[in-house]
Motif scaffolding. Sequence first.
Motif, short mmCIF file in Angstrom:
data_model
loop_
_atom_site.label_atom_id
_atom_site.label_comp_id
_atom_site.label_asym_id
_atom_site.label_seq_id
_atom_site.Cartn_x
_atom_site.Cartn_y
_atom_site.Cartn_z
N GLU A 111 -4.45 6.80 -1.95
CA GLU A 111 -3.95 5.48 -1.57
C GLU A 111 -3.96 4.57 -2.79
OE1 GLU A 111 -6.98 4.77 1.42
OE2 GLU A 111 -5.47 4.93 2.98
N ARG A 151 0.84 -1.19 0.00
CA ARG A 151 0.00 0.00 0.00
C ARG A 151 0.88 1.25 0.00
NH1 ARG A 151 -2.78 -3.87 2.83
NH2 ARG A 151 -4.97 -4.14 2.23
N LEU A 152 0.66 2.11 -0.97
CA LEU A 152 1.36 3.38 -1.07
C LEU A 152 0.39 4.50 -0.74
CD1 LEU A 152 3.28 2.79 -4.44
CD2 LEU A 152 3.97 2.14 -2.12
N ALA A 153 0.91 5.60 -0.20
CA ALA A 153 0.06 6.72 0.17
C ALA A 153 0.78 8.04 -0.06
CB ALA A 153 -0.36 6.61 1.63
N GLY A 157 8.48 1.57 -0.36
CA GLY A 157 8.51 2.67 0.58
C GLY A 157 7.12 3.21 0.81
N ARG A 158 7.04 4.42 1.35
CA ARG A 158 5.72 4.98 1.62
C ARG A 158 4.97 5.33 0.34
NH1 ARG A 158 2.17 7.14 4.92
NH2 ARG A 158 1.12 9.09 4.37
N SER A 159 5.68 5.85 -0.66
CA SER A 159 4.99 6.31 -1.87
C SER A 159 5.60 5.78 -3.16
CB SER A 159 4.99 7.85 -1.91
OG SER A 159 6.32 8.35 -1.92
#
Length: 264
Positions: A14, A7-9, A92-94
């Motif tokens: 999202e 899951r990227l945000a 990573g996060r995004s």
Amino acid sequence: MSSEEVRLAAGDVELTVNPANGCRISSLRIGGTELLRQGEKYGCFPMVPWCGRIEHGQFRNGGERHQMPLNSPPHAIHGTGRDTAWRTARAGRSEAAFTYDLVDPWPYTGKVTQLFELTEDSVTLTLGVETYDNSFPAQAGWHPWFNRSLGEGGEGVAIAFTPEWQEERGDDHLPTGRRIEPLPGPWDDCFGMPDGVDVTLTWPGQLELAVKSRAEWVVVYDEQAAAVCVEPQSGPPNGLNALPRLVTPIDPLEIATTWSWRRL
């Protein structure tokens, strides 16, 4: 190395990738609104190492003829990547990267990589195909299923683009080789955009989304009630035969697309 969903945000956007199910985007939510049709076969899947249909599942590489499984009889369709479990190389996060090795039924060895880069107002997808040994023809692209309406009561999406030509489609759903003036929809057709793919989807009063790519080919499919598809790809359907692009040890295939959006 994991096959779990990633899951990227970025802000209130999202994006969920399912590497075990063909490394497809299973969800893209903007401000809580889902853009992609839900279901195991939907979302947005990569088309690799070919796009669309191969006539009777057969293609040549020099003097060698190869037969792919007829998963859409009498043709083979959309590659093998969507039926493959990919490996998560990094997440990573995004942003995230995934890979898989080309294996049977594809007759050549190589590696496919898919990258995702998410921001608050765009996502960029990149596909790469490289060979470990022999040169071979290949294609790559994406098959997103965008919801026709965003939520109950929302107006249906409008599709706007200005292709230079349309590939005439035969009764067998393959291009005939003739280029014609673009016809009005509904479509299950391939279009040429030599200055790069540029298609705008507008959900009135809700969202505008632009699909862009330096690639010159796009298939638009809007014959279903639930969703529409805008598919940037590196070549036309049956392109392994009609317009082969060789992947060589010094010339891998790479294609990218960016979806950018603004709220209305």
